[in-house]
Design a protein around this motif. Structure first.
Motif, PDB file in Angstrom:
ATOM      1  N   ARG A 280       1.910   5.527   3.598  1.00 19.59           N
ATOM      2  CA  ARG A 280       0.577   5.234   4.147  1.00 19.59           C
ATOM      3  C   ARG A 280       0.674   4.240   5.302  1.00 19.59           C
ATOM      4  O   ARG A 280       0.008   4.370   6.315  1.00 19.59           O
ATOM      5  CB  ARG A 280      -0.322   4.661   3.060  1.00 19.59           C
TER       6      ARG A 280
ATOM      7  N   ILE B 142       0.809  -1.228   0.000  1.00 23.67           N
ATOM      8  CA  ILE B 142       0.000   0.000   0.000  1.00 23.67           C
ATOM      9  C   ILE B 142       0.838   1.271   0.000  1.00 23.67           C
ATOM     10  O   ILE B 142       0.293   2.370  -0.071  1.00 23.67           O
ATOM     11  CB  ILE B 142      -1.008   0.038   1.172  1.00 23.67           C
TER      12      ILE B 142
ATOM     13  N   THR C 247      -0.137  -2.074  -7.608  1.00 25.70           N
ATOM     14  CA  THR C 247       1.261  -2.312  -7.218  1.00 25.70           C
ATOM     15  C   THR C 247       1.628  -3.783  -7.395  1.00 25.70           C
ATOM     16  O   THR C 247       2.739  -4.107  -7.800  1.00 25.70           O
ATOM     17  CB  THR C 247       1.481  -1.896  -5.749  1.00 25.70           C
TER      18      THR C 247
ATOM     19  N   GLU D 204      -6.468   8.850  -9.779  1.00 28.77           N
ATOM     20  CA  GLU D 204      -5.572   9.441  -8.792  1.00 28.77           C
ATOM     21  C   GLU D 204      -4.160   8.861  -8.890  1.00 28.77           C
ATOM     22  O   GLU D 204      -3.177   9.577  -8.746  1.00 28.77           O
ATOM     23  CB  GLU D 204      -6.142   9.184  -7.403  1.00 28.77           C
ATOM     24  N   SER D 205      -4.078   7.575  -9.170  1.00 29.19           N
ATOM     25  CA  SER D 205      -2.764   6.921  -9.231  1.00 29.19           C
ATOM     26  C   SER D 205      -1.964   7.351 -10.463  1.00 29.19           C
ATOM     27  O   SER D 205      -0.750   7.172 -10.499  1.00 29.19           O
ATOM     28  CB  SER D 205      -2.911   5.398  -9.224  1.00 29.19           C
TER      29      SER D 205
ATOM     30  N   ARG E  41      -5.212   0.429  -5.012  1.00 29.98           N
ATOM     31  CA  ARG E  41      -3.833   0.915  -5.163  1.00 29.98           C
ATOM     32  C   ARG E  41      -2.849  -0.240  -4.975  1.00 29.98           C
ATOM     33  O   ARG E  41      -1.894  -0.392  -5.734  1.00 29.98           O
ATOM     34  CB  ARG E  41      -3.548   2.034  -4.152  1.00 29.98           C
TER      35      ARG E  41
ATOM     36  N   GLY F 294      -7.836   1.619  -1.034  1.00 32.07           N
ATOM     37  CA  GLY F 294      -6.466   1.260  -0.665  1.00 32.07           C
ATOM     38  C   GLY F 294      -6.024  -0.037  -1.305  1.00 32.07           C
ATOM     39  O   GLY F 294      -4.878  -0.180  -1.736  1.00 32.07           O
TER      40      GLY F 294
ATOM     41  N   THR G 182      -9.778   5.995  -7.983  1.00 27.07           N
ATOM     42  CA  THR G 182      -8.479   5.571  -7.476  1.00 27.07           C
ATOM     43  C   THR G 182      -7.468   5.419  -8.603  1.00 27.07           C
ATOM     44  O   THR G 182      -6.307   5.826  -8.468  1.00 27.07           O
ATOM     45  CB  THR G 182      -8.619   4.262  -6.682  1.00 27.07           C
ATOM     46  N   ILE G 183      -7.879   4.848  -9.709  1.00 25.38           N
ATOM     47  CA  ILE G 183      -6.985   4.675 -10.848  1.00 25.38           C
ATOM     48  C   ILE G 183      -6.591   6.042 -11.406  1.00 25.38           C
ATOM     49  O   ILE G 183      -5.406   6.291 -11.701  1.00 25.38           O
ATOM     50  CB  ILE G 183      -7.618   3.763 -11.916  1.00 25.38           C
TER      51      ILE G 183
END
Length: 125
Positions: free
Chosen positions: A21, A17, A85, A122-123, A81, A78, A119-120
């Motif tokens: 964080r 994560i 990863t 933002e990433s 994300r 979370g 989320t995607i």
């Protein structure tokens, strides 16, 4: 053993994560939720995520399906994300949530797609 599990969990959660964080969650040992964080690091991240039976990508896929079915949007972001990863592709995330739609329902899948889209995006910033 407990310290070893804590340290291993801390390492794995940081890798999945993001270290920033992960470390923020345990920065204050006097915090109200520190004991919860300690437990999660030892048993969720140090014990379960370190087992050899599934790789991290597979564990991420399972978590995305479970969290979306439970309607846990905050936790889902979370883990999206973390899934990215761990090598889960956007196409695979889409397929997971399409499957959720059929087996668990349109509202849950709709919320999962909303969280994933945000989320995607933002990433990629």
């Amino acid at each position: 053993m407990s310290k070893e599990l804590f340290d291993r969990g801390r390492q794995i959660r940081g890798e999945v994560i993001g270290k920033e964080r992960s470390e923020a969650a345990i920065a204050d040992p006097d915090a109200f939720d520190y004991q919860f964080q300690d437990l999660a690091l030892r048993y969720c991240w140090g014990e379960i995520w370190d087992r050899p039976g599934l790789d991290r990508k597979s564990r991420s896929i399972v978590n995305l399906a479970m969290l979306s079915v439970m309607g846990r949007s905050g936790e889902l972001a979370g883990h999206i994300r973390g899934a990215l990863t761990n090598g889960v592709t956007e196409d695979e995330i889409r397929e997971i949530f399409l499957q959720v739609c059929i087996y668990a329902g349109v509202p849950l899948a709709g919320e999962a797609f909303k969280v994933a889209k945000e989320t995607i995006a933002e990433s990629k910033k």
